[in-house]
Write a protein that holds these residues in place. Sequence first.
Motif, short mmCIF file in Angstrom:
data_model
loop_
_atom_site.label_atom_id
_atom_site.label_comp_id
_atom_site.label_asym_id
_atom_site.label_seq_id
_atom_site.Cartn_x
_atom_site.Cartn_y
_atom_site.Cartn_z
N GLY A 112 0.81 -1.22 0.00
CA GLY A 112 0.00 0.00 0.00
C GLY A 112 0.84 1.26 0.00
O GLY A 112 0.57 2.21 -0.75
N VAL A 113 1.87 1.28 0.84
CA VAL A 113 2.74 2.46 0.92
C VAL A 113 3.52 2.64 -0.38
O VAL A 113 3.67 3.76 -0.89
N ALA A 114 4.01 1.53 -0.94
CA ALA A 114 4.77 1.61 -2.20
C ALA A 114 3.91 2.18 -3.32
O ALA A 114 4.35 3.04 -4.08
N GLY A 115 2.68 1.70 -3.44
CA GLY A 115 1.79 2.21 -4.48
C GLY A 115 1.48 3.68 -4.31
O GLY A 115 1.43 4.45 -5.29
N ALA A 116 1.28 4.09 -3.06
CA ALA A 116 0.97 5.50 -2.79
C ALA A 116 2.16 6.40 -3.15
O ALA A 116 1.98 7.47 -3.74
N PHE A 146 -0.27 -2.85 -7.51
CA PHE A 146 0.68 -3.57 -6.66
C PHE A 146 -0.03 -4.62 -5.81
O PHE A 146 0.50 -5.69 -5.53
N GLY A 147 -1.24 -4.29 -5.35
CA GLY A 147 -1.99 -5.23 -4.53
C GLY A 147 -2.35 -6.49 -5.30
O GLY A 147 -2.25 -7.61 -4.77
N LEU A 148 -2.77 -6.33 -6.56
CA LEU A 148 -3.08 -7.50 -7.38
C LEU A 148 -1.82 -8.32 -7.64
O LEU A 148 -1.86 -9.55 -7.70
N ILE A 155 -0.70 -16.52 -4.63
CA ILE A 155 -1.29 -17.66 -5.32
C ILE A 155 -0.22 -18.53 -5.97
O ILE A 155 -0.20 -19.75 -5.83
N LEU A 156 0.70 -17.87 -6.69
CA LEU A 156 1.75 -18.60 -7.38
C LEU A 156 2.81 -19.13 -6.42
O LEU A 156 3.62 -19.97 -6.80
N VAL A 172 3.41 -11.98 -14.67
CA VAL A 172 2.07 -11.66 -14.18
C VAL A 172 2.05 -10.30 -13.50
O VAL A 172 1.16 -9.47 -13.74
N ARG A 173 3.05 -10.02 -12.67
CA ARG A 173 3.09 -8.74 -11.96
C ARG A 173 3.30 -7.59 -12.95
O ARG A 173 2.68 -6.52 -12.82
#
Length: 205
Positions: A112-116, A146-148, A155-156, A172-173
Amino acid sequence: MTVLRSRWQRFWLEWTLATLLGQGAGLVLFGLMVLLLTQFFRPPLWVLGLLLGFSRGLGVGIGQGVALGSQILATTERAVAWVGATSLGWAAAAGASLWLVQQTGNAWLGVGVAGAILGLAQWLVLRQFASRVTVWLWMATWVTAFGLGQLAEQILGNLPENVWAVVALLLVRGVLNGAVTGNNLAWMLQNASEEADPPAPTPGT
């Protein structure tokens, strides 16, 4: 209207591919820098984190800058600013995320912080040519992307550990980062374009 949709769909695809390839190029650059640095000393983890973020941001910034093109970025100064904001923003995001995960053990907080942080850094340039892109919306866009990616990693993570699993995760990322941010940006730029160029009146009206 159909032409506009086609234009921005093409932009979304180019942005997604640019983000994916940019991250790949950034990882290659990171590997080369690590090989060079380890010839002289053993870099601490936080240095590696900053270098990884900067190299990925540099690759993505250049790729996304190409996707935005001269018609959107308009000037060389904006293009340079975009690459710089993405490089430094991703480095700061990686550093802050790594520190938070080490302190709290919560990967989602780091995401969350990285995306912000990255969203804020890019928005400082975006606002110059895309006034409809608000800071909170663009930060939320990168947090979602980033969360997805983090969800995909979980999952992987159940797959056997091998080089193909790592490659699959990186792909995927990269695709998720590009697809999510590109979709939102294309939508906002398309709306702005439609408002700037309203449809011509039909004959007889």
